[in-house]
Scaffold this motif. Structure first.
Motif, short mmCIF file in Angstrom:
data_model
loop_
_atom_site.label_atom_id
_atom_site.label_comp_id
_atom_site.label_asym_id
_atom_site.label_seq_id
_atom_site.Cartn_x
_atom_site.Cartn_y
_atom_site.Cartn_z
N HIS A 64 -8.18 -10.62 -4.68
CA HIS A 64 -8.40 -10.10 -3.32
C HIS A 64 -9.74 -9.39 -3.20
CE1 HIS A 64 -4.06 -10.93 -2.75
NE2 HIS A 64 -4.53 -11.28 -1.56
N THR A 119 -7.69 -0.98 3.51
CA THR A 119 -7.46 -0.74 2.08
C THR A 119 -7.85 -1.94 1.22
OG1 THR A 119 -5.18 -1.52 2.27
CG2 THR A 119 -5.54 0.85 2.58
N ASN A 152 -5.07 -17.21 13.95
CA ASN A 152 -5.45 -16.21 14.97
C ASN A 152 -5.43 -16.79 16.39
OD1 ASN A 152 -5.91 -14.28 12.97
ND2 ASN A 152 -8.05 -14.88 12.72
N GLU A 205 -16.84 -12.72 2.24
CA GLU A 205 -17.35 -12.34 3.57
C GLU A 205 -18.69 -11.61 3.44
OE1 GLU A 205 -16.15 -13.26 6.46
OE2 GLU A 205 -13.95 -13.39 6.40
N VAL A 244 0.85 -1.20 0.00
CA VAL A 244 0.00 0.00 0.00
C VAL A 244 0.89 1.25 0.00
CG1 VAL A 244 -1.79 1.24 1.28
CG2 VAL A 244 -1.85 -1.26 1.17
N1 LIG Z 1 -10.07 -8.94 12.90
C1 LIG Z 1 -11.11 -9.37 12.25
O1 LIG Z 1 -12.24 -9.26 12.71
C2 LIG Z 1 -10.93 -10.01 10.91
C3 LIG Z 1 -12.05 -10.21 10.09
C4 LIG Z 1 -11.85 -10.78 8.82
C5 LIG Z 1 -10.57 -11.13 8.41
N2 LIG Z 1 -9.54 -10.93 9.26
C6 LIG Z 1 -8.17 -11.28 8.83
O2 LIG Z 1 -7.85 -10.48 7.72
C7 LIG Z 1 -6.92 -11.19 6.91
C8 LIG Z 1 -7.35 -11.08 5.47
O3 LIG Z 1 -7.41 -9.73 5.14
P1 LIG Z 1 -7.19 -9.20 3.65
O4 LIG Z 1 -7.99 -10.01 2.74
O5 LIG Z 1 -7.38 -7.74 3.70
O6 LIG Z 1 -5.68 -9.62 3.35
P2 LIG Z 1 -4.29 -8.83 3.34
O7 LIG Z 1 -4.19 -7.88 4.46
O8 LIG Z 1 -3.24 -9.89 3.22
O9 LIG Z 1 -4.33 -7.99 1.98
C9 LIG Z 1 -4.45 -8.67 0.78
C10 LIG Z 1 -3.38 -8.25 -0.25
O10 LIG Z 1 -3.74 -7.00 -0.81
C11 LIG Z 1 -2.64 -6.08 -0.74
N3 LIG Z 1 -3.27 -4.77 -0.64
C12 LIG Z 1 -3.83 -4.19 0.45
N4 LIG Z 1 -4.46 -3.06 0.10
C13 LIG Z 1 -4.28 -2.90 -1.23
C14 LIG Z 1 -4.71 -1.92 -2.17
N5 LIG Z 1 -5.50 -0.89 -1.82
N6 LIG Z 1 -4.33 -2.06 -3.46
C15 LIG Z 1 -3.58 -3.13 -3.85
N7 LIG Z 1 -3.16 -4.09 -3.01
C16 LIG Z 1 -3.51 -3.98 -1.71
C17 LIG Z 1 -1.84 -6.57 0.42
O11 LIG Z 1 -0.50 -6.16 0.35
C18 LIG Z 1 -1.99 -8.07 0.32
O12 LIG Z 1 -1.06 -8.57 -0.62
C19 LIG Z 1 -6.86 -12.61 7.43
O13 LIG Z 1 -5.67 -12.78 8.15
C20 LIG Z 1 -8.05 -12.69 8.35
O14 LIG Z 1 -7.84 -13.58 9.42
C21 LIG Z 1 -9.68 -10.37 10.47
#
Ligand SMILES: NC(=O)c1ccc[n+]([C@@H]2O[C@H](COP(=O)([O-])OP(=O)(O)OC[C@H]3O[C@@H](n4cnc5c(N)ncnc54)[C@H](O)[C@@H]3O)[C@@H](O)[C@H]2O)c1
Ligand SMILES: [Zn+2]
Length: 394
Positions: free
Chosen positions: A190, A142, A165, A197, A57
């Motif tokens: 992604h 993001t 987790n 979800e 990011v």
């Molecule tokens: N805390 C909670 O309540 C909760 C809820 C759901 C998921 N999660 C956790 O979230 C994680 C999954 O999150 P995710 O899907 O966001 O994955 P992530 O954080 O790995 O992001 C996905 C990918 O997108 C890239 N990226 C991020 N923002 C971008 C943008 N704007 N443009 C281009 N690339 C970008 C990142 O570098 C990464 O490669 C899991 O570990 C899951 O356990 C937590």
């Protein structure tokens, strides 16, 4: 003399929790002050901020972010963390803690800003909750999962000893700023991962959301939820709003998860084990979708969903290009996954199952034979169409 030395103290206190999640357009526009003011409890002449950002990011938005901060005279440090599910560990938490120390953060008045997807926010949230036992932070999601899920609730966490987790806390950010403009640079896979979800919320409690995904899903993916026409703009806004509202309705009365029957655990019974075993092949939302596909079949077996409804659900999953199966799903793996979830849910399965499209119930008596039958049907329905995944989305 009182010889009774066994005295008893009972401490009873309540913790009020207020946190804000809000939509903000153009977060990094120079005339937008939301990021400067988010989570701050008092105004000061000099604003200092530590920003922890996903390195990818930073690569995309770092120049704009620095320009914004400099324009407003903010004294800042930026820590760019390389991000992947396999790097979601305590080591990353310690890296953040060291950056907080080096920055010399004022404990109450300089919220840490976490900018990135679910992985980054989960890491920073855990570091913030541990640092001096709690330090305020602000979330700027993001990714789509970040916007509709990880950025909405209270959970922080990292993976530990091959368990998803396994270490974490309940520690909501003071303020979360949702700017879906960030999604324009997210890759298809992604984005779709986040739609899983959203589909979860649709299946368990919001039929209208299901219809919206069915009607506009392909356009939402193609346009990265940016809304290139008035119709798709309205659809993108509605889908995100309904998903977040649905999520918050389920979380607000049960933020600390004292009640272990949670409909938002739908898709999260088998998926934690499947996701971790298949790493790095499966993304979180993809594993969740496989779990939802399997449990949809369980619902059919129990007469909770008709075959027509099942076919509609599978057709939508395919339209969204979500996998419904992964070769790691062997009966023994699913049984162990269920056993681990039973430990997590305090001795009962408390398995949410969809009832039709848009409602859910809980069951506690899924047997291995039932699971094996559902898996056999899943393999038939998949027919080898979810081989994975890099290739499918390349
Ligand atoms: N805390 C909670 O309540 C909760 C809820 C759901 C998921 N999660 C956790 O979230 C994680 C999954 O999150 P995710 O899907 O966001 O994955 P992530 O954080 O790995 O992001 C996905 C990918 O997108 C890239 N990226 C991020 N923002 C971008 C943008 N704007 N443009 C281009 N690339 C970008 C990142 O570098 C990464 O490669 C899991 O570990 C899951 O356990 C937590
Ligand atoms: Zn999830």
């Amino acid at each position: 003399m009182n010889r009774d030395m066994s005295r008893n103290w009972i401490v009873s206190t309540a913790l009020p929790v207020h946190y804000q999640v809000r939509m903000v357009d153009g977060l990094l526009d120079l005339d937008n002050r939301a990021l400067l003011e988010a989570g701050a409890t008092r105004r000061s002449d000099t604003i200092r901020r530590l920003i922890v950002i996903d390195a990818a990011v930073d690569h995309l938005y770092g120049v704009q972010l620095r320009h914004y901060l400099q324009h407003h005279g903010v004294k800042y440090q930026i820590l760019a963390l390389p991000i992947s599910e396999t790097l979601k560990t305590m080591d990353a938490v310690f890296t953040v803690v060291e950056a907080i120390n080096a920055f010399g953060l004022s404990r109450r008045h300089e919220p840490i800003i976490a900018m990135g997807g679910g992985v980054l926010m989960d890491i920073v949230g855990l570091a913030a909750s541990l640092y001096r036992r709690s330090t305020p932070y602000v979330r700027v999601p993001t990714t789509l999962i970040g916007l509709v899920d990880a950025g909405v609730g209270a959970k922080t966490g990292v993976n530990h000893a091959a368990h998803k987790n396994r270490l974490g806390t309940y520690f909501p950010a003071k303020d979360t700023l949702l700017d879906r403009g960030f999604l324009r640079t997210l890759d298809t896979r992604h984005l779709v991962n986040g739609l899983a979800e959203i589909l979860k919320i649709a299946l368990i409690k919001d039929r209208t959301l299901f219809e919206l995904l069915d009607r506009h899903g392909t356009t939402l993916i193609d346009e990265r939820m940016q809304g290139h026409t008035p119709e798709s703009a309205q659809a993108a806004a509605q889908v995100i709003e309904r998903a977040i509202t649905g999520m918050i309705e389920e979380l607000e009365f049960n933020l600390w998860e004292h009640k272990l029957e949670r409909v938002v655990d739908y898709g999260h019974t088998f998926s934690p084990t499947v996701e971790m075993l298949a790493l790095p092949e499966l993304l979180h939302g993809e594993a969740v979708n496989i779990d939802m596909a399997l449990t949809t079949i369980l619902s059919v077996q129990r007469g909770l969903i008709s075959v027509e409804e099942r076919d509609r659900i599978f057709a939508l999953m395919r339209k969204l290009e979500l996998p419904v199966y992964h070769r790691i799903c062997e009966p023994a793996v699913l049984e162990e996954a269920l056993a681990d979830t039973v430990r997590h849910r305090d001795g009962l399965q408390r398995l949410p199952l969809a009832m039709g499209i848009g409602a859910a119930c809980f069951v506690n008596d899924v047997r291995p034979s039932e699971l094996r039958a559902a898996l056999a049907t899943l393999r038939e329905l998949d027919g080898g169409s979810s081989p994975l995944l890099e290739a499918a989305h390349a």
